[in-house]
Structure formats: structure tokens, C-alpha cells
Design an enzyme around this catalytic site. Sequence first.
Site, PDB file in Angstrom:
ATOM      1  N   HIS A 180      37.551  52.975  56.302  1.00 27.86           N
ATOM      2  CA  HIS A 180      38.734  52.408  55.656  1.00 27.86           C
ATOM      3  C   HIS A 180      39.511  53.579  55.041  1.00 27.86           C
ATOM      4  CE1 HIS A 180      40.912  50.129  52.504  1.00 27.86           C
ATOM      5  NE2 HIS A 180      40.686  49.063  53.239  1.00 27.86           N
ATOM      6  N   ASP A 233      29.966  53.251  51.393  1.00 30.47           N
ATOM      7  CA  ASP A 233      31.006  52.277  51.097  1.00 30.47           C
ATOM      8  C   ASP A 233      30.445  50.897  51.455  1.00 30.47           C
ATOM      9  OD1 ASP A 233      33.048  50.456  51.261  1.00 30.47           O
ATOM     10  OD2 ASP A 233      34.419  51.745  52.391  1.00 30.47           O
ATOM     11  N   GLN A 264      32.100  45.905  52.593  1.00 31.55           N
ATOM     12  CA  GLN A 264      31.917  44.772  53.511  1.00 31.55           C
ATOM     13  C   GLN A 264      30.463  44.349  53.644  1.00 31.55           C
ATOM     14  OE1 GLN A 264      34.257  42.938  54.767  1.00 31.55           O
ATOM     15  NE2 GLN A 264      35.975  44.224  54.193  1.00 31.55           N
ATOM     16  N   LYS A 278      35.134  40.826  47.127  1.00 32.00           N
ATOM     17  CA  LYS A 278      34.634  40.555  48.487  1.00 32.00           C
ATOM     18  C   LYS A 278      33.263  39.883  48.447  1.00 32.00           C
ATOM     19  CE  LYS A 278      37.183  44.440  50.434  1.00 32.00           C
ATOM     20  NZ  LYS A 278      38.295  44.020  51.312  1.00 32.00           N
ATOM     21  N   CYS A 307      43.832  48.844  57.469  1.00 38.36           N
ATOM     22  CA  CYS A 307      43.603  50.085  56.711  1.00 38.36           C
ATOM     23  C   CYS A 307      42.617  51.003  57.422  1.00 38.36           C
ATOM     24  CB  CYS A 307      43.119  49.802  55.289  1.00 38.36           C
ATOM     25  SG  CYS A 307      44.320  48.974  54.271  1.00 38.36           S
TER      26      CYS A 307
HETATM   27  N1  PMP Z   1      36.149  49.895  52.277  1.00 40.83           N
HETATM   28  C1  PMP Z   1      36.099  48.856  53.117  1.00 40.83           C
HETATM   29  C2  PMP Z   1      35.180  48.895  54.291  1.00 40.83           C
HETATM   30  C3  PMP Z   1      36.914  47.745  52.893  1.00 40.83           C
HETATM   31  O1  PMP Z   1      36.874  46.711  53.726  1.00 40.83           O
HETATM   32  C4  PMP Z   1      37.777  47.736  51.763  1.00 40.83           C
HETATM   33  C5  PMP Z   1      38.693  46.566  51.491  1.00 40.83           C
HETATM   34  N2  PMP Z   1      39.380  46.090  52.600  1.00 40.83           N
HETATM   35  C6  PMP Z   1      37.756  48.844  50.914  1.00 40.83           C
HETATM   36  C7  PMP Z   1      36.933  49.896  51.212  1.00 40.83           C
HETATM   37  C8  PMP Z   1      38.621  48.899  49.706  1.00 40.83           C
HETATM   38  O2  PMP Z   1      38.229  47.931  48.795  1.00 40.83           O
HETATM   39  P1  PMP Z   1      39.147  47.587  47.538  1.00 40.83           P
HETATM   40  O3  PMP Z   1      40.527  47.348  48.093  1.00 40.83           O
HETATM   41  O4  PMP Z   1      38.534  46.363  46.970  1.00 40.83           O
HETATM   42  O5  PMP Z   1      39.106  48.749  46.617  1.00 40.83           O
END
Ligand code: PMP
Length: 407
Positions: free
Chosen positions: A124, A201, A204, A227, A365
Site C-alpha cells: 500500500h 503492515d 488487512q 478495518k 493505493c
Molecule cells: N496498508 C494496507 C494493506 C491497507 O489496506 C491500508 C488501508 N487501505 C493501509 C495500509 C492504510 O491504513 P489506514 O488508512 O487505516 O492508515
Amino acid sequence: IATFDVTDIRKDFPILNQTIHGKPLVYFDNAATTQKPLSVIEALSQYYMEFNANIHRGIHTLAERATAEYEATRDKAKDFINAAQREEIVFTRGTTEGINLVAQTYGRQNLKAGDEVIISGMEHHSNIVPWQMICEEKGATLRVIPINEQGDLLMDEYEKLLSEKTKIVAVVYVSNSLGTINPVKEIITKAHQYGAKVLIDGAQASAHLDIDVQDLDADFYVFSSHKVYGPTGVGVLYGKRELLDAMPPYQGGGEMIREVSFGKTTYNDLPYKFEAGTPNIADTVAFKAALDYVTTIGKSVIGEYEHELLTYATESLQSIDGLQIIGQAKEKISVISYVLEGIHHQDIGIMLDNDGIAVRTGHHCTQPLMDRFCILGTSRASFAMYNTKEEIDRLVQGLHKIKKKLG
Ligand code: PMP
């Protein structure tokens, strides 16, 4: 032992009970954010109705209660990922802030010119950009583990990238775009052989897989409440105590100090050293209700049901002519990204919304990942514990309709 009945589960999520453009809502955008059970919504309102107060500094009854509830979430989060100590749990704004915190403190302290940071080809943006920023500042180099057509990391290539220069490895546990579950334990073991520290990270992964940071031997693990059926604006940074202890603070301000004078400031103990200012008390308090909700049902039960949905959806979607699923890793969670030949993903999103079906479209993203597959974006359906096979049938019908109209 919890028995899983999706009809009962759905009663806990009031938002699901509505129509969109005259059709019952089908919410398939769970990888972006999950819906919240009543217990979370009630915990949030109870905080403001009964014990809103600033924490840690107060000696009055409301402040004491707010502090106790805020700190109870820390204990719960510790158990949720099986951290060894509550001091290793730092509350953040979310995954993004957790990664930035580590890059800006551990990264700034430990990277020097010529060092290397390894990430993967399916990160991401929030696990790319913070590392690019600190690498640029320090003259370090960012290296990327490539992935294959199925959406699996090429582990041989990872091993080739590792060297004495590697200082940090930052990898996603589960890909938000592909659903791939990465072999993070193996990634961590290999990195440690070179003395590198590893950040996982877990954005997910945390709602779908049992997380055990000690078994993984992760140095840092980050995830977001929103999430995992909790409120927005809260996240967890786990770090091994000796690492957090040695790191400089991220932000300066109230709460993160022990003593301040104009000449010198000494910093507070863990985890408060990293929690400057008044935190997001209400959402952190309500986050505990979400963690309780998930643990009571049990992630293995949830994961098993979601896997059923994934298998069903994969088979149903593959029956659509011209539909290609992007990301077919053997180990996947319930995320399906797909493209429909000749039809733009944005049109798919708009037309599905007309049918009451919420999916995400675009690059999610993960632009470098889209480049890898030579596409601009996908349409993505991501399932949570409250979704049903009937809803997947609605998606398939919707896609057939779109094909007829635009194909
Ligand atoms: N890493 C991953 C794999 C994600 O899916 C996301 C959110 N789409 C993020 C990081 C960022 O998370 P947040 O926007 O809650 O900070």
C-alpha cells in the site's frame, strides 16, 4: 464454542439494513473499512454520555474512569495480537501513522547512507512513501521484492535482496488489492539472519487471521481499528520493548514527558513516550468493544466462513465471460480484484452502485502493483463476516447486466 449464524451477525450491524437506489445494500468494500456492530456504536455514545474526560492527568472520578477504559483497550489490544507486555502497545491514528512513526524514529536513528530498506511489490502507498522519504533523507536505498502473475512474492528474489546492508524490511501481511497472504514468518526469520528489523503492515490481516506477534517474532506490527469493526482514527503500533525504549520520541508535547524545563526535557515511560497530546479517547475506548466482538466470535470461525464466501465468489465470478481475477495466490483472504474486458472499472463501480452494491474501484493505493499487472485499476469486492452468498449472487447478476449493456 461460538456457532456462526450470519443472520444473527447481520442484526448487530444496523447500517446493513437499508436500501440504496431502491435496492437492499450489499456492502463489499470491507477492505476499505468495515461496518461497526451496535456494541461499538453504543460504547462510543456511552463514553460521551457518561464519562467524557481527559485521561491520565485527572484525579476526579470521570477522568479516572476514562483513563481506566482507555487503558483497558490497550490490554485488550495486547491480547489480540499476543504481545508480551502492554507497554509494547502504542495507540496511533492508524496503520499509516504507525508506519510513519517507525520510519521517522527508528528509521532516522538507524539508517545511514548505503543502507537498504526492503519492501514488496504489493505494498500500500502507506508502506512505500514513508520509507522513500526517510531513505531519501538518509541516502539509503529502497529495494523491492518482485511478485509473480499469481500475486505471490518471489521468495528466492527476496533472499537475493537480503544482505548486510539491509536494515529494515517492511512488508504487508495481507495484500489489500490481491488478498495474498504473505509468508511473513519466513520473511522475518530470513531478515533476522542479517540483523535487519521487520515491520509488518497488518492492516488487512488483523480482522481475518489470528495474529501472534511473538510467534512471528515481528519487530513492529501495525494495524487500524476501522478495518477490524472498530471506529476510525485509532490504530495500534506494536514494537518490541527494547526497540521502542531505544527509539527517540515521534512528536513532542504533553503526556510524552516526564519532566520539562527550558533547558532539558526527559521523556515518559513506554508507551506514553509515543502518545503526545490528548489522544483519540472516545474511539480508543470503543475500539475495545470491536476487539471483544471479534474475539467472542473467534477469528478462526470468521475466517472459515469468509473463506467459503471467497471460494463461492471466485467460482461464480470466473463463470463470467471476459472477467479476469487479478491475484490468484494459493493463500488468500476474502478479497477479489477483477477486470472486465473492454469495460472501465469506474463504470463497473457506478453501475453496481445503482444496483445497491458497494465495491471499490481504482488502484487501491497500490499503483506500483497495478503497473506490475499493466492495468490502471480493478474493481474489488472484499468480504466481511456479515456478507452472504446471496449478496455474491447479486454481484454476479449485476456484472452480467453491465456486460450486456457495455460489453
Ligand atoms: N496498508 C494496507 C494493506 C491497507 O489496506 C491500508 C488501508 N487501505 C493501509 C495500509 C492504510 O491504513 P489506514 O488508512 O487505516 O492508515
